[in-house]
Design an enzyme around this catalytic site. Structure first.
Site, PDB file in Angstrom:
ATOM      1  N   SER A  26       0.826  -1.211   0.000  1.00  0.00           N
ATOM      2  CA  SER A  26       0.000   0.000   0.000  1.00  0.00           C
ATOM      3  C   SER A  26       0.863   1.265   0.000  1.00  0.00           C
ATOM      4  CB  SER A  26      -0.897   0.008   1.241  1.00  0.00           C
ATOM      5  OG  SER A  26      -1.584  -1.205   1.356  1.00  0.00           O
ATOM      6  N   CYS A  54      -2.135  -5.910   1.977  1.00  0.00           N
ATOM      7  CA  CYS A  54      -3.545  -5.524   1.890  1.00  0.00           C
ATOM      8  C   CYS A  54      -4.239  -6.223   0.730  1.00  0.00           C
ATOM      9  CB  CYS A  54      -3.651  -4.004   1.736  1.00  0.00           C
ATOM     10  SG  CYS A  54      -5.336  -3.445   1.543  1.00  0.00           S
ATOM     11  N   CYS A  59      -6.447  -7.033   3.941  1.00  0.00           N
ATOM     12  CA  CYS A  59      -7.768  -6.404   3.904  1.00  0.00           C
ATOM     13  C   CYS A  59      -8.716  -6.949   2.835  1.00  0.00           C
ATOM     14  CB  CYS A  59      -7.637  -4.897   3.635  1.00  0.00           C
ATOM     15  SG  CYS A  59      -6.103  -4.136   4.128  1.00  0.00           S
ATOM     16  N   LYS A  62      -9.583 -10.731   2.940  1.00  0.00           N
ATOM     17  CA  LYS A  62     -10.300 -10.902   4.210  1.00  0.00           C
ATOM     18  C   LYS A  62     -11.736 -10.413   4.080  1.00  0.00           C
ATOM     19  CE  LYS A  62     -10.424  -7.725   7.149  1.00  0.00           C
ATOM     20  NZ  LYS A  62      -9.853  -6.696   8.020  1.00  0.00           N
ATOM     21  N   ALA A 126      15.148  -6.560  -3.011  1.00  0.00           N
ATOM     22  CA  ALA A 126      16.124  -5.457  -2.985  1.00  0.00           C
ATOM     23  C   ALA A 126      16.642  -5.286  -1.565  1.00  0.00           C
ATOM     24  CB  ALA A 126      15.447  -4.177  -3.453  1.00  0.00           C
ATOM     25  N   ILE A 192      -7.113  -9.487  13.946  1.00  0.00           N
ATOM     26  CA  ILE A 192      -6.992 -10.517  12.902  1.00  0.00           C
ATOM     27  C   ILE A 192      -7.517 -11.853  13.432  1.00  0.00           C
ATOM     28  CG2 ILE A 192      -5.338 -11.817  11.498  1.00  0.00           C
ATOM     29  CD1 ILE A 192      -3.739  -9.194  11.189  1.00  0.00           C
ATOM     30  N   GLU A 195     -11.412 -11.583  13.662  1.00  0.00           N
ATOM     31  CA  GLU A 195     -12.074 -11.574  12.354  1.00  0.00           C
ATOM     32  C   GLU A 195     -12.090 -12.986  11.761  1.00  0.00           C
ATOM     33  OE1 GLU A 195     -11.253  -6.957  10.954  1.00  0.00           O
ATOM     34  OE2 GLU A 195      -9.867  -8.493  10.261  1.00  0.00           O
ATOM     35  N   ARG A 218      -7.373  -5.949  23.069  1.00  0.00           N
ATOM     36  CA  ARG A 218      -6.659  -4.991  23.910  1.00  0.00           C
ATOM     37  C   ARG A 218      -6.443  -3.677  23.147  1.00  0.00           C
ATOM     38  NH1 ARG A 218      -1.127  -4.301  26.119  1.00  0.00           N
ATOM     39  NH2 ARG A 218      -0.299  -5.389  24.320  1.00  0.00           N
ATOM     40  N   THR A 324      -3.762   0.071   6.218  1.00  0.00           N
ATOM     41  CA  THR A 324      -3.524   0.483   4.842  1.00  0.00           C
ATOM     42  C   THR A 324      -3.677   1.989   4.606  1.00  0.00           C
ATOM     43  OG1 THR A 324      -3.891  -1.622   3.787  1.00  0.00           O
ATOM     44  CG2 THR A 324      -4.589   0.300   2.531  1.00  0.00           C
ATOM     45  N   ALA A 354     -11.772  -0.315  11.956  1.00  0.00           N
ATOM     46  CA  ALA A 354     -12.881  -1.266  12.068  1.00  0.00           C
ATOM     47  C   ALA A 354     -12.353  -2.639  12.438  1.00  0.00           C
ATOM     48  CB  ALA A 354     -13.602  -1.346  10.734  1.00  0.00           C
ATOM     49  N   HIS A 449     -34.318   9.001   9.448  1.00  0.00           N
ATOM     50  CA  HIS A 449     -35.183   8.019  10.102  1.00  0.00           C
ATOM     51  C   HIS A 449     -35.849   7.112   9.083  1.00  0.00           C
ATOM     52  CE1 HIS A 449     -37.817   6.456  13.224  1.00  0.00           C
ATOM     53  NE2 HIS A 449     -38.837   6.623  12.387  1.00  0.00           N
TER      54      HIS A 449
HETATM   55  C1  LIG Z   1      -5.116 -10.505   7.694  1.00  0.00           C
HETATM   56  C2  LIG Z   1      -4.936  -9.007   7.625  1.00  0.00           C
HETATM   57  C3  LIG Z   1      -6.042  -8.200   7.546  1.00  0.00           C
HETATM   58  C4  LIG Z   1      -5.897  -6.821   7.480  1.00  0.00           C
HETATM   59  N1  LIG Z   1      -7.007  -6.049   7.410  1.00  0.00           N
HETATM   60  C5  LIG Z   1      -6.905  -4.709   7.318  1.00  0.00           C
HETATM   61  C6  LIG Z   1      -8.062  -3.901   7.194  1.00  0.00           C
HETATM   62  O1  LIG Z   1      -9.193  -4.390   7.188  1.00  0.00           O
HETATM   63  N2  LIG Z   1      -7.897  -2.557   7.086  1.00  0.00           N
HETATM   64  C7  LIG Z   1      -6.649  -1.978   7.089  1.00  0.00           C
HETATM   65  O2  LIG Z   1      -6.555  -0.761   6.971  1.00  0.00           O
HETATM   66  N3  LIG Z   1      -5.527  -2.733   7.223  1.00  0.00           N
HETATM   67  C8  LIG Z   1      -5.628  -4.071   7.330  1.00  0.00           C
HETATM   68  N4  LIG Z   1      -4.503  -4.847   7.432  1.00  0.00           N
HETATM   69  C9  LIG Z   1      -3.180  -4.173   7.515  1.00  0.00           C
HETATM   70  C10 LIG Z   1      -2.689  -3.748   6.139  1.00  0.00           C
HETATM   71  O3  LIG Z   1      -2.700  -4.841   5.274  1.00  0.00           O
HETATM   72  C11 LIG Z   1      -1.276  -3.181   6.266  1.00  0.00           C
HETATM   73  O4  LIG Z   1      -1.293  -2.141   7.217  1.00  0.00           O
HETATM   74  C12 LIG Z   1      -0.762  -2.609   4.936  1.00  0.00           C
HETATM   75  O5  LIG Z   1      -0.772  -3.582   3.939  1.00  0.00           O
HETATM   76  C13 LIG Z   1       0.653  -2.054   5.139  1.00  0.00           C
HETATM   77  O6  LIG Z   1       1.172  -1.610   3.917  1.00  0.00           O
HETATM   78  P1  LIG Z   1       2.748  -1.483   3.708  1.00  0.00           P
HETATM   79  O7  LIG Z   1       2.923  -0.798   2.397  1.00  0.00           O
HETATM   80  O8  LIG Z   1       3.372  -0.917   4.888  1.00  0.00           O
HETATM   81  O9  LIG Z   1       3.295  -2.976   3.618  1.00  0.00           O
HETATM   82  P2  LIG Z   1       2.824  -4.283   2.810  1.00  0.00           P
HETATM   83  O10 LIG Z   1       1.469  -4.100   2.230  1.00  0.00           O
HETATM   84  O11 LIG Z   1       3.044  -5.412   3.726  1.00  0.00           O
HETATM   85  O12 LIG Z   1       3.838  -4.338   1.611  1.00  0.00           O
HETATM   86  C14 LIG Z   1       5.185  -4.606   1.762  1.00  0.00           C
HETATM   87  C15 LIG Z   1       5.707  -5.264   0.499  1.00  0.00           C
HETATM   88  O13 LIG Z   1       7.126  -5.258   0.524  1.00  0.00           O
HETATM   89  C16 LIG Z   1       7.593  -6.451  -0.057  1.00  0.00           C
HETATM   90  N5  LIG Z   1       8.982  -6.649   0.375  1.00  0.00           N
HETATM   91  C17 LIG Z   1       9.419  -6.892   1.640  1.00  0.00           C
HETATM   92  N6  LIG Z   1      10.770  -6.925   1.648  1.00  0.00           N
HETATM   93  C18 LIG Z   1      11.194  -6.709   0.377  1.00  0.00           C
HETATM   94  C19 LIG Z   1      12.466  -6.637  -0.247  1.00  0.00           C
HETATM   95  N7  LIG Z   1      13.586  -6.762   0.463  1.00  0.00           N
HETATM   96  N8  LIG Z   1      12.528  -6.410  -1.578  1.00  0.00           N
HETATM   97  C20 LIG Z   1      11.384  -6.282  -2.309  1.00  0.00           C
HETATM   98  N9  LIG Z   1      10.158  -6.344  -1.777  1.00  0.00           N
HETATM   99  C21 LIG Z   1      10.052  -6.546  -0.442  1.00  0.00           C
HETATM  100  C22 LIG Z   1       6.608  -7.487   0.450  1.00  0.00           C
HETATM  101  O14 LIG Z   1       6.626  -8.646  -0.360  1.00  0.00           O
HETATM  102  C23 LIG Z   1       5.295  -6.719   0.362  1.00  0.00           C
HETATM  103  O15 LIG Z   1       4.666  -6.921  -0.877  1.00  0.00           O
HETATM  104  C24 LIG Z   1      -4.597  -6.237   7.486  1.00  0.00           C
HETATM  105  C25 LIG Z   1      -3.476  -7.053   7.576  1.00  0.00           C
HETATM  106  C26 LIG Z   1      -3.626  -8.427   7.645  1.00  0.00           C
HETATM  107  C27 LIG Z   1      -2.419  -9.291   7.728  1.00  0.00           C
END
Ligand SMILES: Cc1cc2nc3c(=O)[nH]c(=O)nc-3n(C[C@H](O)[C@H](O)[C@H](O)COP(=O)(O)OP(=O)(O)OC[C@H]3O[C@@H](n4cnc5c(N)ncnc54)[C@H](O)[C@@H]3O)c2cc1C
Length: 484
Positions: A26, A54, A59, A62, A126, A192, A195, A218, A324, A354, A449
């Site tokens: 994301s 995500c 998300c 799920k 990377a 998680i 859900e 919590r 996300t 949520a 209403h």
């Molecule tokens: C089961 C579950 C349900 C969730 N439900 C919700 C929800 O309902 N609403 C909500 O807001 N959030 C939800 N989340 C949280 C949300 O998914 C994360 O907060 C969000 O995806 C974080 O985005 P990010 O960009 O930080 O990392 P990520 O989306 O985790 O992306 C990181 C990416 O980096 C890549 N990567 C890692 N290391 C390397 C490397 N060295 N070289 C190249 N690529 C690499 C990974 O493969 C991955 O694709 C949920 C999470 C889970 C696990």
């Protein structure tokens, strides 16, 4: 090593790229897209599927599962409205196949979002070599960049002392199961875990949740925690509290899960939902001089800048708020700050969130306990009612709404909802709270209403007033130390 990218088109032509993003989740995708749109020569590396947690294992899949698991109750509820849905049956492989098809579509959408403004996609792992050099592991090549954005996210923790934990799955594998598990044990009490407990239960599984604390969820408002815990028990989701899973072993085709209090549960799947860890291991961060926090997250300042001047980090890898929309917001601010030349610090206040249980939770702002901890004297307004829909369906489920109001300023500090569409409601209430709405302004709003949300603007009864000294400092009993 010879460079493999033309340097000419960079804003800062000393480097291969103006921006190199590690991780296409994301945060990474949004950062890369906006920087590219602002004219920066941008590349993004992804080691797995485009879209990150995500889109691929969070998300989105799920929410598909949540929708699927809601139908049985809808079928039941429809009877009171004169419907007879006979012979309904569920097919897990159909759900998985349809979900997978949508994820492929979304993955393509995310790729195009980066490619359209000219961003380069690199399908590789990377790692950092130094502050301006990234090593592409599969290609065994180095590239350089003026600015590096680390957006590597997190992964489910498997760090546990459970004997036989290799037999357990995490949320990652739960999305890929070939057959539907009829008996499921879930370890954990966070969103998680809960859900998935509702997903599996809604789809017909026998579900047991094992959680080491006395109360699930919590960090959320206590009234929400109580309402959810009570509803789970009434539904028949078994909660085993104040103990931990000690071991798992194969017994025939099943897994026998044994708690520390020596209770044995037979299950088809045991799912660990015991927290998430940041993806900072073996990333070359220390080598590049990037400081990590005690739990391995990247430490950043208010502009998402790490301890190294040209290296930034956004999203779950920074451990601020792991959602996300927060990762996306941090990435937007990063791009504006670095490439839009407009300093922009992400705002982490009043982030609505949520929990997609059934009924669901929608919440924004301070819990009663947090408001008191921050020194507010609070007026509490609460309502609990039987939604109109259930008066015909006969479902014995109540909806709960709570407003935490500053007693001095009348400002609404927090809104907590448990019931149908609570997530959708929280999103809209968040706008009012962000604008600093007072309880008087809620009351002055004429309701729609008949709706459930009209209760939010008609709660007259004050459930109590509480002063900060009422909070007694004590360790949260929900988190006792891990037993030896
Ligand atoms: C089961 C579950 C349900 C969730 N439900 C919700 C929800 O309902 N609403 C909500 O807001 N959030 C939800 N989340 C949280 C949300 O998914 C994360 O907060 C969000 O995806 C974080 O985005 P990010 O960009 O930080 O990392 P990520 O989306 O985790 O992306 C990181 C990416 O980096 C890549 N990567 C890692 N290391 C390397 C490397 N060295 N070289 C190249 N690529 C690499 C990974 O493969 C991955 O694709 C949920 C999470 C889970 C696990």
């Amino acid at each position: 090593m010879e460079s493999w990218v033309e340097k000419g088109s960079c804003l800062a032509s000393r480097y291969d790229f103006d921006l190199f993003v590690i991780g296409a989740g994301s945060g990474g995708v949004r950062g890369a897209r906006i920087a590219a749109e602002m004219g920066a020569k941008t590349a993004i590396a992804e080691q797995d599927r485009f879209g990150g947690t995500c889109v691929i294992r969070g998300c989105i899949p799920k929410k598909f599962f949540v929708y699927a698991s809601a139908f049985p109750e809808e079928f039941e509820d429809s009877k009171g409205y004169g419907w007879h849905v006979e012979g309904a049956h569920f097919d897990w492989p159909t759900l998985i196949a349809n979900k997978d098809r949508q994820l492929v579509r979304l993955e393509g959408y995310y790729r195009r979002a980066v490619e359209r403004p000219g961003g380069m996609i690199i399908e590789d792992r990377a790692v950092l070599k130094n502050a301006h050099t990234v090593h592409l592991v599969g290609a065994n090549r180095d590239v350089t960049a003026e600015t590096i954005l680390v957006a590597t996210g997190g992964r489910p923790s498997r760090e546990t002392m459970i004997e036989g934990s290799e037999l357990c799955i995490t949320s990652d594998e739960a999305f890929e199961l070939k057959t539907f598990p009829k008996r499921v044990v879930i370890v954990g009490g966070g969103y998680i875990a809960l859900e998935f407990a509702h997903i599996f239960h809604g789809l017909g599984a026998e579900v047991t949740v094992i959680y080491r604390g006395p109360k699930v969820l919590r960090g959320f408002d206590d009234d929400l925690r109580d309402a959810l815990q009570d509803s789970m028990q009434k539904k028949g989701i078994r909660l085993i509290l104040e103990t931990v899973l000690a071991s798992c072993r194969r017994v025939g085709g099943a897994i026998e899960a044994t708690t520390r209090s020596d209770e044995k549960i037979l299950a088809d799947q045991v799912m660990l939902a015991i927290g998430r860890l940041p993806n900072t291991k073996d990333l070359g961060l220390e080598q590049a001089g990037v400081k990590l926090g005690p739990e391995g997250h990247i430490e950043v300042d208010r502009y998402s800048r790490s301890s190294v001047e040209n290296i930034y980090a956004v999203g779950d890898v920074t451990g601020r708020i792991e959602l996300t929309p927060v990762a996306i917001h941090e990435a937007m601010c990063f791009a504006k700050t670095v490439f839009g030349k407009t300093p922009c610090a992400p705002d982490h206040e009043l982030v609505a969130t949520a929990v997609f249980t059934r009924p669901e939770i929608g919440t924004v702002g301070l819990s009663q306990a947090d408001a008191l901890k921050r020194g507010h004297t609070v007026d509490i307004y609460k309502t609990s009612f039987w939604p109109l829909k259930h008066t015909l369906s006969g479902r014995q489920e109540r909806m709960m709404m709570k407003l935490v109001v500053d007693a001095k300023t009348d400002k609404v500090l927090g809104c907590h909802i448990f019931g149908p569409e609570a997530a959708e409601l929280a999103q809209l209430v968040a706008i009012a709270l962000k604008m600093g709405a007072t309880k008087a302004q809620f009351d002055a709003t004429v309701s729609v209403h008949p709706t459930m949300s009209e209760e939010l603007v008609t709660i007259r009864h004050k459930a109590g007033t509480h002063a900060p000294q009422e909070t007694i400092e004590r360790p949260d009993p929900a988190d006792p130390p891990e037993p030896p």
